[in-house]
Design an enzyme around this catalytic site. Structure first.
Site, mmCIF file in Angstrom:
data_model
loop_
_atom_site.group_PDB
_atom_site.id
_atom_site.type_symbol
_atom_site.label_atom_id
_atom_site.label_comp_id
_atom_site.label_asym_id
_atom_site.label_seq_id
_atom_site.Cartn_x
_atom_site.Cartn_y
_atom_site.Cartn_z
ATOM 1 N N GLU A 74 0.873 -1.157 0.000
ATOM 2 C CA GLU A 74 0.000 0.000 0.000
ATOM 3 C C GLU A 74 0.920 1.219 0.000
ATOM 4 O O GLU A 74 1.838 1.289 0.810
ATOM 5 C CB GLU A 74 -0.867 -0.030 1.269
ATOM 6 C CG GLU A 74 -1.960 0.985 1.243
ATOM 7 C CD GLU A 74 -2.819 0.972 2.509
ATOM 8 O OE1 GLU A 74 -2.770 -0.006 3.283
ATOM 9 O OE2 GLU A 74 -3.519 1.971 2.696
ATOM 10 N N ARG A 309 5.844 -13.324 8.983
ATOM 11 C CA ARG A 309 6.460 -12.040 8.681
ATOM 12 C C ARG A 309 7.801 -11.936 9.390
ATOM 13 O O ARG A 309 8.080 -12.649 10.353
ATOM 14 C CB ARG A 309 5.543 -10.892 9.078
ATOM 15 C CG ARG A 309 5.352 -10.723 10.573
ATOM 16 C CD ARG A 309 4.210 -9.754 10.898
ATOM 17 N NE ARG A 309 4.527 -8.387 10.576
ATOM 18 C CZ ARG A 309 3.837 -7.648 9.707
ATOM 19 N NH1 ARG A 309 2.793 -8.144 9.077
ATOM 20 N NH2 ARG A 309 4.164 -6.417 9.464
ATOM 21 N N LYS A 319 4.527 0.634 9.844
ATOM 22 C CA LYS A 319 4.509 1.932 9.171
ATOM 23 C C LYS A 319 4.050 3.026 10.115
ATOM 24 O O LYS A 319 4.570 4.138 10.080
ATOM 25 C CB LYS A 319 3.588 1.879 7.955
ATOM 26 C CG LYS A 319 4.236 1.239 6.748
ATOM 27 C CD LYS A 319 3.302 1.349 5.559
ATOM 28 C CE LYS A 319 3.606 0.261 4.547
ATOM 29 N NZ LYS A 319 2.411 -0.161 3.828
HETATM 30 P P1 ATP Z 1 2.426 -2.263 8.068
HETATM 31 O O1 ATP Z 1 1.651 -3.308 8.788
HETATM 32 O O2 ATP Z 1 3.692 -1.864 8.719
HETATM 33 O O3 ATP Z 1 1.604 -1.097 7.637
HETATM 34 P P2 ATP Z 1 1.930 -3.676 5.773
HETATM 35 O O4 ATP Z 1 2.098 -5.125 5.870
HETATM 36 O O5 ATP Z 1 0.558 -3.186 5.923
HETATM 37 O O6 ATP Z 1 2.906 -2.963 6.757
HETATM 38 P P3 ATP Z 1 1.930 -3.411 2.990
HETATM 39 O O7 ATP Z 1 2.287 -2.232 2.195
HETATM 40 O O8 ATP Z 1 0.510 -3.808 3.023
HETATM 41 O O9 ATP Z 1 2.484 -3.114 4.437
HETATM 42 O O10 ATP Z 1 2.845 -4.655 2.650
HETATM 43 C C1 ATP Z 1 3.220 -5.051 1.364
HETATM 44 C C2 ATP Z 1 3.673 -6.474 1.400
HETATM 45 O O11 ATP Z 1 4.787 -6.614 2.259
HETATM 46 C C3 ATP Z 1 2.586 -7.387 1.903
HETATM 47 O O12 ATP Z 1 2.514 -8.528 1.069
HETATM 48 C C4 ATP Z 1 3.032 -7.737 3.271
HETATM 49 O O13 ATP Z 1 2.599 -9.004 3.640
HETATM 50 C C5 ATP Z 1 4.553 -7.668 3.164
HETATM 51 N N1 ATP Z 1 5.142 -7.371 4.448
HETATM 52 C C6 ATP Z 1 4.901 -6.307 5.236
HETATM 53 N N2 ATP Z 1 5.571 -6.390 6.385
HETATM 54 C C7 ATP Z 1 6.285 -7.536 6.338
HETATM 55 C C8 ATP Z 1 7.191 -8.204 7.234
HETATM 56 N N3 ATP Z 1 7.500 -7.689 8.436
HETATM 57 N N4 ATP Z 1 7.727 -9.378 6.836
HETATM 58 C C9 ATP Z 1 7.438 -9.890 5.634
HETATM 59 N N5 ATP Z 1 6.596 -9.334 4.747
HETATM 60 C C10 ATP Z 1 6.021 -8.170 5.087
HETATM 61 MG MG MG Z 2 -1.048 -3.771 4.992
#
Ligand code: ATP
Ligand code: MG
Length: 614
Positions: A74, A309, A319
């Site tokens: 996102e 993760r 984030k």
């Molecule tokens: P946050 O929870 O910090 O806002 P997010 O997971 O919502 O992060 P996205 O932009 O939705 O962020 O993530 C993009 C991709 O990265 C998704 O497929 C997500 O699963 C993966 N991702 C995010 N954080 C991790 C992590 N700590 N380890 C592995 N993959 C991750």
């Molecule tokens: Mg997300």
């Protein structure tokens, strides 16, 4: 989902799925892919050249990509180290199995998204060494490009009695959702006719209703044990400007509805996500199955596969918290070298190859665990050790005078650019009568086992001569101002017999007149504890107050030629990078990437409770 297994790792953790060396064909996701390839599950897919509903894809060629994965961030922040794992995984699988990995922006949430984030994300993926171009196709997509298709699919679902407009307010909807132990209750609007729902939905789109006054819900089962299946909302009214579609829409589709359909439109075969989406998988499959039945999508459908993760000690990977660090100016920006963002990592001097190595080393599993930050640092050291040219810098200088070295005389000492790579050549370091050495390499009252310089003691000036300390001058405060030595002209490094005289200490030095001033930003970990904000604690209280120290130091003359982003080893100190923002020919700025050894080793082994989920 909780943290069932908490482990602080300094070596890859032996868990059932990740035990094997993680190079090729060695994790559970690879096993799924290999078995799909063996069974030919995806060979019937056709590809029209762009994302499209099933009937359009059916008119295309057999899909040239054996598999399709995607990285779907996102655009509401900069990418962090956790995303690096997801990127290396998804793009790496596509590379290894003759597939394609799509770069897709999951941009359905208008209020929080910005072009700046889109640009930084594309930049970070490229920097990590990956590309969304494959076989002449530029697989760069935006979920917002599917708004019209998503809308049409919603009308199809309404027509089939599988979705309805709910006019309850948010509070009433929440109250009737039930709990883990109690079923939910049907909305009073659940049995509206398809015609009425279609009319209402069209009027939602046309802007006839206030924000939040209506939602479109799937009609699944209010008594489903999985709460995600209790008639989830899939559209909401939201008058907000979207970074790409502007004001064209006042209704926006929600994540669970958008994501699975985006995957299907893009012919994704393996939709890899983190474990918190495991409970959403039945919904993912429900939506796609219904759309197949309605003739909008074709089999084979994408398969959602979850993995654990990345949880990394000494950083925060949320984030929301990263935004807070930037907004409240605890750091200088998203690319502050201490930030666990890819923009920060790059400025810090971390390498893309180091991240790829790290991803391989930690492996992929379905077991939640903690990776110790030192594992990442070790991967960076390993990569940097192989590539970084060696240079000398004196970070905390004290003057040393060689009393018997002729004034004005300059002797060029030869030092290898890389001790294990003679092909990288040598450089000259000028030796003169007055030198800088590291203050900590001299001790007036040396403790036992101190092999560096001390009154009456001998050390080798690395690449130069053996010197003996003959006297010391102090300033008014009693601090050492100048160390006087004599040198032995028969001991020059590299000359016959020079190594016959054994001294235990070997210190680095620079000529006071033939060196250049440099600014060194000595970075350390941003947080001082393994689990910032553990429990209910404010994570900001765990910031390391000594995470950035700026010193004016001296570097060998060759440093004047360093270009931004050149990575170097300052001998005996660590790895440094010429800052990509501030380094200029007239202002030499180096950031400390990582020390030669882990100075946090003792603290790291202390297990601590996991932090509250962000
Ligand atoms: P946050 O929870 O910090 O806002 P997010 O997971 O919502 O992060 P996205 O932009 O939705 O962020 O993530 C993009 C991709 O990265 C998704 O497929 C997500 O699963 C993966 N991702 C995010 N954080 C991790 C992590 N700590 N380890 C592995 N993959 C991750
Ligand atoms: Mg997300």
């Amino acid at each position: 989902m909780g943290y069932g297994t908490i482990a602080i790792m300094s070596i890859p953790r032996p868990n059932p799925e990740a035990a094997a060396p993680v190079t090729h064909g060695s994790n559970f996701i690879r096993q799924v892919i290999e078995s799909d390839l063996a069974s030919g599950k995806h060979t019937t897919r056709r590809w029209s050249g762009h994302p499209a509903p099933g009937p359009v894809q059916a008119t295309g060629e057999p899909d040239p990509a054996a598999i399709r994965t995607r990285f779907p961030p996102e655009p509401n922040g900069y990418l962090h180290f956790g995303h690096a794992k997801s990127i290396c995984l998804n793009f790496g699988l596509a590379r290894d199995y003759a597939g394609a990995c799509h770069m897709r922006f999951d941009d359905t949430n208008p209020a929080r998204e910005e072009q700046e984030y889109v640009d930084s994300i594309l930049d970070a993926v490229h920097w990590l060494g990956f590309s969304w171009e494959s076989a002449g196709h530029r697989n760069l997509y935006y979920a917002s490009d599917y708004f019209e298709t998503l809308y049409q699919f919603a009308e199809a679902l309404i027509g089939a009695g599988l979705a309805y407009v709910d006019s309850q307010n948010a509070e009433a909807m929440r109250a009737s959702r039930g709990t883990l132990t109690e079923p939910g209750r049907d909305s009073p609007y659940r049995n509206r006719s398809a015609a009425e729902n279609l009319d209402l939905f069209r009027r939602m789109r046309a802007g006839e209703f206030a924000d939040g006054s209506q939602v479109l819900r799937l009609r699944i089962d209010m008594a489903a044990p999985n709460i995600n299946l209790r008639d989830p909302a899939i559209y909401r009214i939201r008058r907000a400007h979207h970074h790409r579609t502007g004001d064209a829409w006042c209704i926006y589709p929600l994540y669970d509805y958008t994501h699975c359909i985006s995957d299907a439109l893009e012919n994704i075969t393996h939709s890899i996500c983190t474990l918190e989406f495991e409970d959403h998988r039945p919904l993912y499959e429900w939506v796609l199955e219904r759309l197949v039945e309605l003739g909008q999508l074709a089999r084979p459908l994408p398969q959602q596969i979850e993995f654990a993760r990345l949880n990394l000690t000494y950083v925060v990977l949320s984030k929301r918290k990263l935004i807070q660090l930037v907004d409240e100016q605890h750091v200088t920006g998203w690319d502050d070298p201490r930030m666990p963002t890819l923009a920060g990592a790059r400025r810090r001097g971390y390498t893309a190859a180091g991240f790829r190595l790290f991803t391989e080393r930690i492996g992929v599993s379905r077991a939640d665990s903690w990776i110790d930050f030192s594992v990442l640092e070790d991967c960076m050291r390993e990569d940097l050790n192989a590539q970084a040219l060696r240079r000398v810098a004196v970070l905390d200088p004290v003057r040393l005078v060689i009393d018997n070295f002729p004034d004005g005389h300059v002797e060029l000492c030869q030092a290898p650019n890389h001790p294990q790579k003679p092909e990288l050549g040598i450089r000259d370091i000028a030796l003169t009568r007055e030198l800088w050495i590291e203050r900590e390499d001299f001790s007036e009252q040396p403790p036992k086992g101190f092999f560096r310089l001390a009154p009456g003691a001998e050390v080798r000036l690395r690449y130069g001569y053996i010197v003996r300390c003959v006297s010391v001058e102090h300033d008014e405060a009693g601090q050492v101002r100048t160390i006087h030595c004599t040198y032995d002209p028969t001991t020059r490094s590299g000359t016959p017999g020079a190594e016959a005289r054994k001294v235990k200490g070997n210190i680095h030095w620079l000529s006071a007149s033939r060196s250049v001033p440099i600014e060194v930003r000595v970075y350390d970990r941003l947080f001082k504890v393994p689990h910032p904000g553990a429990g209910e604690r404010d994570f900001l209280l765990d910031l390391n107050p000594d995470s950035a120290r700026i010193v004016t130091a001296f570097g060998e003359e060759a440093l004047a030629d360093a270009a931004p982003e050149d990575r170097l080893q300052f001998e005996r100190q660590g790895y440094y990078v010429a800052d990509r923002v501030d380094h200029r020919p007239d202002r030499l700025v180096f950031n400390r990437t990582v020390g030669l050894r882990d100075s946090w080793a003792r603290e790291s082994s202390t297990a601590a409770p996991p932090p509250a989920r962000s």
